[in-house]
Write a protein that holds these residues in place. Structure first.
Motif, PDB file in Angstrom:
ATOM      1  N   ASP A   3      11.513  64.628  13.926  1.00  0.00           N
ATOM      2  CA  ASP A   3      12.222  64.106  12.990  1.00  0.00           C
ATOM      3  C   ASP A   3      13.451  63.089  13.310  1.00  0.00           C
ATOM      4  O   ASP A   3      14.038  62.666  14.152  1.00  0.00           O
ATOM      5  CB  ASP A   3      13.809  65.833  13.340  1.00  0.00           C
ATOM      6  CG  ASP A   3      14.541  65.621  12.607  1.00  0.00           C
ATOM      7  OD1 ASP A   3      14.889  64.957  11.549  1.00  0.00           O
ATOM      8  OD2 ASP A   3      15.292  67.112  12.841  1.00  0.00           O
ATOM      9  N   HIS A   5      16.023  62.163  11.288  1.00  0.00           N
ATOM     10  CA  HIS A   5      16.982  61.595  10.387  1.00  0.00           C
ATOM     11  C   HIS A   5      18.255  62.213  10.772  1.00  0.00           C
ATOM     12  O   HIS A   5      17.935  63.871  10.887  1.00  0.00           O
ATOM     13  CB  HIS A   5      16.986  61.485   8.894  1.00  0.00           C
ATOM     14  CG  HIS A   5      18.153  61.265   8.322  1.00  0.00           C
ATOM     15  ND1 HIS A   5      17.551  61.062   7.042  1.00  0.00           N
ATOM     16  CD2 HIS A   5      19.258  61.205   8.023  1.00  0.00           C
ATOM     17  CE1 HIS A   5      19.181  60.957   6.278  1.00  0.00           C
ATOM     18  NE2 HIS A   5      20.067  61.292   7.344  1.00  0.00           N
ATOM     19  N   ALA A 188      15.811  56.807   3.088  1.00  0.00           N
ATOM     20  CA  ALA A 188      16.210  58.430   2.665  1.00  0.00           C
ATOM     21  C   ALA A 188      16.057  59.426   1.461  1.00  0.00           C
ATOM     22  O   ALA A 188      16.273  58.464   0.027  1.00  0.00           O
ATOM     23  CB  ALA A 188      17.403  58.198   3.366  1.00  0.00           C
ATOM     24  N   HIS A 189      15.748  60.390   1.261  1.00  0.00           N
ATOM     25  CA  HIS A 189      15.790  61.097   0.607  1.00  0.00           C
ATOM     26  C   HIS A 189      16.500  60.480  -1.304  1.00  0.00           C
ATOM     27  O   HIS A 189      17.071  61.218  -2.022  1.00  0.00           O
ATOM     28  CB  HIS A 189      17.228  62.675   0.447  1.00  0.00           C
ATOM     29  CG  HIS A 189      18.244  61.347   0.675  1.00  0.00           C
ATOM     30  ND1 HIS A 189      19.352  60.952  -0.077  1.00  0.00           N
ATOM     31  CD2 HIS A 189      19.136  61.562   1.766  1.00  0.00           C
ATOM     32  CE1 HIS A 189      20.086  59.809   0.459  1.00  0.00           C
ATOM     33  NE2 HIS A 189      20.215  60.975   1.163  1.00  0.00           N
ATOM     34  N   GLU A 216      11.177  58.692   2.730  1.00  0.00           N
ATOM     35  CA  GLU A 216      11.478  60.155   2.974  1.00  0.00           C
ATOM     36  C   GLU A 216      10.685  61.251   2.251  1.00  0.00           C
ATOM     37  O   GLU A 216      11.706  61.597   0.916  1.00  0.00           O
ATOM     38  CB  GLU A 216      12.896  60.306   3.109  1.00  0.00           C
ATOM     39  CG  GLU A 216      13.398  61.213   4.475  1.00  0.00           C
ATOM     40  CD  GLU A 216      14.619  61.348   4.404  1.00  0.00           C
ATOM     41  OE1 GLU A 216      15.066  61.621   5.352  1.00  0.00           O
ATOM     42  OE2 GLU A 216      15.712  61.257   3.903  1.00  0.00           O
ATOM     43  N   HIS A 219      11.892  66.529   2.523  1.00  0.00           N
ATOM     44  CA  HIS A 219      13.701  66.287   2.870  1.00  0.00           C
ATOM     45  C   HIS A 219      14.396  67.374   1.787  1.00  0.00           C
ATOM     46  O   HIS A 219      13.716  67.877   1.040  1.00  0.00           O
ATOM     47  CB  HIS A 219      14.744  65.275   2.207  1.00  0.00           C
ATOM     48  CG  HIS A 219      15.949  65.688   2.128  1.00  0.00           C
ATOM     49  ND1 HIS A 219      16.502  65.684   2.088  1.00  0.00           N
ATOM     50  CD2 HIS A 219      16.385  64.817   3.556  1.00  0.00           C
ATOM     51  CE1 HIS A 219      17.739  66.193   2.297  1.00  0.00           C
ATOM     52  NE2 HIS A 219      17.786  64.756   3.187  1.00  0.00           N
ATOM     53  N   ARG A 220      15.298  68.584   2.114  1.00  0.00           N
ATOM     54  CA  ARG A 220      15.814  69.635   1.946  1.00  0.00           C
ATOM     55  C   ARG A 220      16.247  69.819   0.262  1.00  0.00           C
ATOM     56  O   ARG A 220      16.323  70.059  -0.187  1.00  0.00           O
ATOM     57  CB  ARG A 220      16.742  70.596   1.928  1.00  0.00           C
ATOM     58  CG  ARG A 220      17.844  71.048   1.956  1.00  0.00           C
ATOM     59  CD  ARG A 220      18.411  71.212   3.098  1.00  0.00           C
ATOM     60  NE  ARG A 220      18.652  72.234   4.287  1.00  0.00           N
ATOM     61  CZ  ARG A 220      18.661  73.463   4.558  1.00  0.00           C
ATOM     62  NH1 ARG A 220      19.388  74.107   3.472  1.00  0.00           N
ATOM     63  NH2 ARG A 220      18.990  73.552   5.138  1.00  0.00           N
ATOM     64  N   SER A 244      12.454  64.588   7.263  1.00  0.00           N
ATOM     65  CA  SER A 244      13.098  64.770   8.381  1.00  0.00           C
ATOM     66  C   SER A 244      14.494  66.259   7.995  1.00  0.00           C
ATOM     67  O   SER A 244      14.767  66.096   6.402  1.00  0.00           O
ATOM     68  CB  SER A 244      13.688  63.530   8.511  1.00  0.00           C
ATOM     69  OG  SER A 244      13.967  62.812   7.927  1.00  0.00           O
ATOM     70  N   SER A 245      15.417  66.524   8.768  1.00  0.00           N
ATOM     71  CA  SER A 245      15.730  67.462   8.399  1.00  0.00           C
ATOM     72  C   SER A 245      17.378  67.183   8.258  1.00  0.00           C
ATOM     73  O   SER A 245      18.086  68.136   7.264  1.00  0.00           O
ATOM     74  CB  SER A 245      16.164  67.576   9.719  1.00  0.00           C
ATOM     75  OG  SER A 245      17.369  67.142  11.091  1.00  0.00           O
ATOM     76  N   ASP A 246      18.083  65.426   8.099  1.00  0.00           N
ATOM     77  CA  ASP A 246      19.234  65.079   7.946  1.00  0.00           C
ATOM     78  C   ASP A 246      20.318  65.766   8.161  1.00  0.00           C
ATOM     79  O   ASP A 246      21.075  66.626   7.831  1.00  0.00           O
ATOM     80  CB  ASP A 246      19.402  64.710   6.006  1.00  0.00           C
ATOM     81  CG  ASP A 246      20.339  63.815   6.130  1.00  0.00           C
ATOM     82  OD1 ASP A 246      21.523  63.251   6.256  1.00  0.00           O
ATOM     83  OD2 ASP A 246      20.671  64.151   4.469  1.00  0.00           O
ATOM     84  N   ASN A 254      21.315  71.992   6.980  1.00  0.00           N
ATOM     85  CA  ASN A 254      20.237  71.420   7.342  1.00  0.00           C
ATOM     86  C   ASN A 254      20.304  71.791   8.585  1.00  0.00           C
ATOM     87  O   ASN A 254      20.776  71.079   9.484  1.00  0.00           O
ATOM     88  CB  ASN A 254      20.405  69.872   6.832  1.00  0.00           C
ATOM     89  CG  ASN A 254      20.837  69.241   5.994  1.00  0.00           C
ATOM     90  OD1 ASN A 254      21.346  70.467   4.556  1.00  0.00           O
ATOM     91  ND2 ASN A 254      20.261  68.638   5.469  1.00  0.00           N
ATOM     92  N   ASN A 259      12.343  69.804   8.744  1.00  0.00           N
ATOM     93  CA  ASN A 259      10.838  68.894   8.163  1.00  0.00           C
ATOM     94  C   ASN A 259      10.943  68.113   9.008  1.00  0.00           C
ATOM     95  O   ASN A 259      11.902  67.623   9.948  1.00  0.00           O
ATOM     96  CB  ASN A 259      11.915  68.154   6.461  1.00  0.00           C
ATOM     97  CG  ASN A 259      12.243  69.462   5.294  1.00  0.00           C
ATOM     98  OD1 ASN A 259      10.736  69.756   4.715  1.00  0.00           O
ATOM     99  ND2 ASN A 259      13.243  69.406   5.009  1.00  0.00           N
TER     100      ASN A 259
END
Ligand code: AMP
Ligand code: ZN
Ligand code: FE
Ligand code: FE
Length: 281
Positions: A3, A5, A188-189, A216, A219-220, A244-246, A254, A259
């Motif tokens: 993971d 982030h 990121a995202h 990334e 991501h959610r 990743s989860s963030d 999250n 993720n």
């Protein structure tokens, strides 16, 4: 599970760096990156909590603004913590978040919300990178709203009349700085559209030219089709794919490890840093 982030009380997460690392160990993560907004303040505490099979990746999520005013978040991982230019870039952004918050408070006051900088300071962990989530917490404490989530759906959204941006490097400048400090840069995202306007496919060429290493993808805040589009861009531009989860503790829905990044992708990403900086017992 890898993971790459996660946030702590050094920015807008709700767990201390030590609690985050403990949580990662309980969840059985093999690799965790600590990526507070514009800060490396949590690196030392997190490093000292590492044990067992966990590898800790030192990092930061750097707030960027394109010349068109689009907000972009850049994950800088594995960079040299003693790089003076890098530290200056992070300092400047953190500093500019204070007058930005003063302006947002003034706008909210004019809109009838009785809130002060002191209210925000009282709900914020000492030394944290000041952000809208802390303003949201202060508005919750004063019963104007019920949650951070509600704040970001309305009052504090990027499209809100109360939103003010802060000074930030362009994504290209941030990438070049991360790379010159020996680290790797992962956007990121990039297609998280509910945050406001996002980059599009054509913008990735200049990021790659600046030295971007990865995207990334999982991501959610990305839909299935957004993930597919980003995967195609990554393949096309030979970029590493991460997930990743963030994670923000209880500050966001999250969940740690929701993720994750493929081990082969992580190995490739890590090899692109100029030194081995993963922390392991
Ligand atoms: P700022 O950096 O001050 O502009 O605030 C943006 C931060 O707010 C981002 O890092 C997000 O992690 C956080 N954020 C965005 N949406 C939400 C949400 N719905 N709930 C909690 N935090 C959020
Ligand atoms: Zn955040
Ligand atoms: Fe972000
Ligand atoms: Fe984040």
């Amino acid at each position: 599970m890898i993971d790459l982030h996660a946030h702590t009380t050094c920015s807008d997460g709700t767990e201390t760096p030590r609690q985050l690392v403990n949580n990662a160990i309980i969840h059985g993560l093999s690799v965790l990156a600590i990526t507070d907004h514009d800060s490396i303040a949590g690196w030392q505490e997190a490093s000292s909590a590492v044990r067992g099979n966990l590898s800790l990746v030192p990092g930061a999520e750097i707030s960027c603004l394109t010349l068109d005013g689009i907000s972009v978040h850049m994950l800088g991982l594995l960079f040299d913590a003693s790089n003076a230019q890098m530290l200056r870039m992070l300092d400047e952004t953190r500093d500019s978040r204070i007058p930005r918050m003063v302006k947002m408070v003034e706008l909210l006051n004019a809109g009838g919300y009785d809130i002060t900088m002191e209210d925000i300071e009282s709900v914020m962990p000492t030394g944290a990178t000041l952000g809208r989530p802390h303003l949201a917490d202060a508005l919750v404490a004063k019963k104007f709203i019920s949650s951070r989530d509600e704040a970001f759906k309305g009052l504090l959204n990027n499209d809100s009349e109360y939103y003010v941006s802060h000074m930030a490097p362009t994504p290209e400048v941030a990438i070049a700085q991360i790379r010159s400090a020996g680290g790797v840069a992962v956007i990121a995202h990039p297609f998280a559209s509910h945050r406001g306007e996002t980059l599009d496919t054509s913008n990735f060429d200049s990021l790659v030219a600046a030295g971007l290493n990865g995207i990334e993808v999982d991501h959610r805040d990305h839909s299935t089709s957004e993930r597919a589009a980003l995967r195609a861009i990554a393949k096309d531009l030979d970029l590493v794919i991460t997930g990743s989860s963030d994670y923000h503790g209880t500050g966001k829905l999250n969940l740690l490890g929701e993720n994750s990044t493929d081990p082969g992708e992580w190995t490739r990403l890590e090899s692109l840093a100029n030194a081995r900086r993963v922390v392991k017992l």
